[in-house]
Scaffold this active site. Structure first.
Site, PDB file in Angstrom:
ATOM      1  N   GLU A   1       0.824  -1.226   0.000  1.00 42.58           N
ATOM      2  CA  GLU A   1       0.000   0.000   0.000  1.00 42.58           C
ATOM      3  C   GLU A   1       0.848   1.262   0.000  1.00 42.58           C
ATOM      4  OE1 GLU A   1      -0.453  -2.598   1.978  1.00 42.58           O
ATOM      5  OE2 GLU A   1      -2.542  -3.267   1.797  1.00 42.58           O
TER       6      GLU A   1
ATOM      7  N   MET B   1      24.522   8.331   1.757  1.00 46.77           N
ATOM      8  CA  MET B   1      24.457   9.622   2.448  1.00 46.77           C
ATOM      9  C   MET B   1      24.756   9.447   3.942  1.00 46.77           C
ATOM     10  SD  MET B   1      24.264  12.766   2.043  1.00 46.77           S
ATOM     11  CE  MET B   1      23.385  13.466   0.654  1.00 46.77           C
TER      12      MET B   1
ATOM     13  N   PHE C   1     -11.329  -7.604  14.023  1.00 52.46           N
ATOM     14  CA  PHE C   1     -10.252  -8.021  13.126  1.00 52.46           C
ATOM     15  C   PHE C   1      -9.934  -6.914  12.115  1.00 52.46           C
ATOM     16  CE2 PHE C   1      -8.898 -10.220   9.162  1.00 52.46           C
ATOM     17  CZ  PHE C   1      -7.652 -10.611   9.622  1.00 52.46           C
ATOM     18  N   GLN C   2      -8.685  -6.560  12.051  1.00 54.70           N
ATOM     19  CA  GLN C   2      -8.179  -5.549  11.112  1.00 54.70           C
ATOM     20  C   GLN C   2      -8.837  -4.189  11.296  1.00 54.70           C
ATOM     21  OE1 GLN C   2      -8.190  -7.354   7.162  1.00 54.70           O
ATOM     22  NE2 GLN C   2      -6.081  -7.976   7.497  1.00 54.70           N
TER      23      GLN C   2
ATOM     24  N   LYS D   1     -17.215  -0.893   5.885  1.00 50.61           N
ATOM     25  CA  LYS D   1     -17.601  -1.882   4.871  1.00 50.61           C
ATOM     26  C   LYS D   1     -19.088  -1.801   4.530  1.00 50.61           C
ATOM     27  CE  LYS D   1     -17.484  -6.805   3.843  1.00 50.61           C
ATOM     28  NZ  LYS D   1     -17.026  -8.136   4.248  1.00 50.61           N
TER      29      LYS D   1
HETATM   30  C1  LIG Z   1      12.604   5.498   4.889  1.00 51.89           C
HETATM   31  C2  LIG Z   1      13.909   6.128   5.231  1.00 51.89           C
HETATM   32  N1  LIG Z   1      14.714   5.548   6.160  1.00 51.89           N
HETATM   33  C3  LIG Z   1      15.902   6.104   6.468  1.00 51.89           C
HETATM   34  C4  LIG Z   1      16.312   7.264   5.875  1.00 51.89           C
HETATM   35  C5  LIG Z   1      17.650   7.909   6.260  1.00 51.89           C
HETATM   36  N2  LIG Z   1      18.544   7.972   5.090  1.00 51.89           N
HETATM   37  C6  LIG Z   1      18.713   9.087   4.349  1.00 51.89           C
HETATM   38  S1  LIG Z   1      19.709   8.877   3.040  1.00 51.89           S
HETATM   39  C7  LIG Z   1      20.008   7.272   3.471  1.00 51.89           C
HETATM   40  C8  LIG Z   1      20.909   6.395   2.631  1.00 51.89           C
HETATM   41  C9  LIG Z   1      20.366   6.166   1.282  1.00 51.89           C
HETATM   42  O1  LIG Z   1      21.099   5.122   0.675  1.00 51.89           O
HETATM   43  P1  LIG Z   1      20.871   4.733  -0.829  1.00 51.89           P
HETATM   44  O2  LIG Z   1      19.424   4.563  -1.119  1.00 51.89           O
HETATM   45  O3  LIG Z   1      21.720   3.575  -1.156  1.00 51.89           O
HETATM   46  O4  LIG Z   1      21.330   6.039  -1.607  1.00 51.89           O
HETATM   47  P2  LIG Z   1      22.772   6.745  -1.660  1.00 51.89           P
HETATM   48  O5  LIG Z   1      22.822   7.735  -0.528  1.00 51.89           O
HETATM   49  O6  LIG Z   1      23.827   5.680  -1.526  1.00 51.89           O
HETATM   50  O7  LIG Z   1      22.803   7.429  -2.976  1.00 51.89           O
HETATM   51  C10 LIG Z   1      19.306   6.929   4.632  1.00 51.89           C
HETATM   52  C11 LIG Z   1      19.360   5.614   5.293  1.00 51.89           C
HETATM   53  C12 LIG Z   1      15.427   7.832   4.937  1.00 51.89           C
HETATM   54  N3  LIG Z   1      15.717   8.977   4.318  1.00 51.89           N
HETATM   55  N4  LIG Z   1      14.258   7.237   4.616  1.00 51.89           N
END
Ligand SMILES: Cc1ncc(C[n+]2csc(CCOP(=O)(O)OP(=O)(O)O)c2C)c(N)n1
Length: 562
Positions: free
Chosen positions: A50, A471, A112-113, A162
């Site tokens: 979803e 990052m 439920f749900q 529902k």
């Molecule tokens: C749902 C979610 N969880 C955690 C983060 C924290 N976060 C920001 S950038 C990042 C790393 C992203 O890694 P990747 O998708 O491999 O991209 P890259 O930075 O290597 O280009 C994380 C964990 C986030 N932005 N969103």
């Protein structure tokens, strides 16, 4: 003649212009699914989660400017939507989220749900409803669509028990325009603040525009350019404002923010007048609030009065719709050029371009890949994930059109990329859509390759495979003394995985093969995954260290304060 609540919902969706519904079935929405075949004007896209359905509705809305819609069942279906709803809320995306709930006699019984979907979702939406009578459905949907798409757009949620889908009622579509007590949609601005702003702009030596998402949402890109050209004011974009002015326009100076261009961040810090238009002045764009350009006079044009003075004290707040306010301001200001000020920013750009340049070495960099995608597919819609690749895409790719870049700005939601690209491609079938994905973010919603293949949507997926949550790794390197903790990430063989979903896949491990792979992907009529094995430990520069001000932008690790 009476018809079922389910039929009423589907009739309503047609009236509000929904042709594509991203959804996932479950017990309480079965009465609605049962009636879907009787309404072939609505194409239901069966997603695999979803959250992805919600992001697809978001991507659909951003790519088309039309209302996007997603559907989920009660309980876990509804809670799975929450991330996507908050994402749409943060970025003001016109979206409609429909959930089923348990029958009216079971509400509040922990059946439920059952989840209190309206309670859970209320803080994440512009508005929401729990519809307790089939006869209320038509007006509710008319109002929901109106609220989602007018003023500052945003997500609206409709929760339907529902037995309301089963209950019969007369279908009466409200012919009169929706009117809601207390809900006002700003149009043109009052003349006084416009005149005050014009006088400040006319007297400025170093005026600067910060153009945000509101310009695109308000379809005011032409009005922005006309205003900037008449007043001779350089334009910076926020991340979500990219595309509101062509990247190659003489007054376009790129993006300001934590990873903005050096000259953009410094120009924002040294301007004597800042004209912020349709942006929230959030911390990632503006840096440390207290120290954002303390001497500039700030003019802030926004359709949402609650944004004025929220983060940064404003000298002249202007409440109104940019589509109206920009022509008002254009008429009020004098013709000007500010050649000296433009030269000052040009000089900064000439002196500092190197920190943002594409690396010239033999290694396969993300910057090189995204630049080549941009140059090979100049009009492509680009949908990114969140992280280093997102910033490099924003820095390096050439954006000429509104909504050419679709990215999760406010919430920064990893996993947005693939489902949002599905939505964007569904909204713009004949156009090229590339999604730039991190190997981390892609793994959050990669199951949607099944949806992509079912729908045969020709999205091109570029995985920036660096083996890291890049990052976060960059922050651990720069701010936690190279202490890498849980940032090295394993991944499946993306090529085999795509193949198992029936999707063509290409692996690229060297710089020389990049162009051929992009061409092969572009030439293929269906979806394609390209697994780019990029350098592992590149860093995004320039950078405003967390908590610093824009004026403290650094360009290399040596400059990062200890
Ligand atoms: C749902 C979610 N969880 C955690 C983060 C924290 N976060 C920001 S950038 C990042 C790393 C992203 O890694 P990747 O998708 O491999 O991209 P890259 O930075 O290597 O280009 C994380 C964990 C986030 N932005 N969103």
């Amino acid at each position: 003649m009476k018809i079922s609540g389910a039929d009423i919902v589907l009739e309503c969706l047609k009236r509000i212009g929904i042709d594509t519904l991203f959804g996932y079935p479950g017990g309480v929405v079965l009465p609605l699914y049962d009636r879907l075949p009787a309404h072939p004007e609505i194409h239901h896209v069966l997603v695999r989660h979803e959250q992805a359905g919600g992001h697809a509705a978001d991507g659909y809305a951003r790519a088309s400017g039309r209302l996007g819609a997603a559907l989920a069942t009660s309980g876990p279906g509804a809670t799975n939507l929450v991330t996507a709803i908050q994402n749409a809320m943060m970025d003001s995306v016109p979206t409609l989220f429909i959930t089923g709930n348990v029958s009216r006699n079971l509400l509040g019984k922990d059946g439920f749900q059952e989840a209190d979907a309206t309670g859970i979702i209320m803080p994440t939406v512009k508005h929401n409803y729990l519809v307790m009578r089939a006869e209320d459905l038509a007006y509710t949907f008319a109002e929901a669509a109106y609220i989602a798409t007018t003023g500052r757009p945003g997500p609206v949620h409709v929760d339907i028990p529902k037995d309301v889908f089963i209950e019969e009622a007369e279908f009466e579509w409200p012919e009169e325009e929706v009117w809601i007590r207390g809900y006002q949609i700003p149009g043109a601005a009052d003349p006084e603040p416009v005149a005050e702003a014009a006088a400040i702009i006319d007297a400025a030596d170093k005026p600067l525009i910060i153009a945000g998402h509101g310009i695109i949402l308000g379809s005011a890109c032409d009005e922005l350019v006309t205003f900037a050209e008449k007043a001779g004011v350089p334009v910076l974009n926020t991340l979500l404002g990219l595309g509101s002015i062509r990247y190659d326009h003489a007054l376009s100076y790129g993006m300001l923010c934590m990873h903005g261009a050096y000259e953009a961040n410094i120009a924002a810090s040294t301007a004597d007048v800042v004209i912020a238009i349709g942006n929230r002045m959030d911390d990632r764009a503006m840096g440390r609030f207290e120290d954002f350009n303390r001497t500039a006079k700030i003019i802030h044009i926004d359709i949402d009065a609650s944004e004025h003075n929220k983060n940064i004290p404003t000298h002249v707040p202007i409440l109104g719709d940019v589509k109206h306010v920009l022509p008002q301001l254009t008429a009020a200001v004098k013709q000007n050029t500010h050649a000296e000020w433009l030269r000052e920013i040009d000089t900064l750009r000439d002196e500092h371009f190197a920190s943002m340049a594409v690396p010239s070495g033999p290694e396969l960099s993300v910057q090189h890949v995204v630049k080549r995608i941009s140059e090979n597919s100049p009009d492509a819609v680009v949908v990114t994930g969140v992280g280093q690749h997102q910033m490099w895409a924003a820095q390096q790719m050439n954006f000429s059109h509104p909504y050419q870049l679709i990215t999760s700005g406010g919430l920064g939601t990893m996993g947005f990329e693939l489902p949002a690209a599905i939505g964007a491609q569904a909204a713009r079938p004949g156009e090229r859509v590339w999604t730039i994905c991190g190997d981390g973010g892609f793994q959050m919603t990669l199951q949607e390759m099944a949806t992509l293949n079912d729908e045969q949507l020709p999205v091109k997926m570029a995985i920036m495979n660096n083996g890291f949550l890049g990052m976060v790794r960059q922050w651990q390197e720069l701010f936690y003394k190279d202490n890498y903790v849980n940032v090295s990430i394993s991944q499946p063989d993306f090529v085999k995985l795509a193949d198992s979903y029936g999707i063509k896949a290409i692996r690229v491990t060297d710089k020389e093969s990049v162009d051929a792979a992009i061409k092969e992907a572009n030439d293929h009529p269906g979806p394609v995954l390209v697994d780019f094995h990029v350098e592992a430990e590149g860093n995004v520069w320039p950078m405003v260290p967390a908590g610093a001000s824009l004026s403290e932008t650094v360009e290399s690790a040596d400059e990062v304060p200890a």
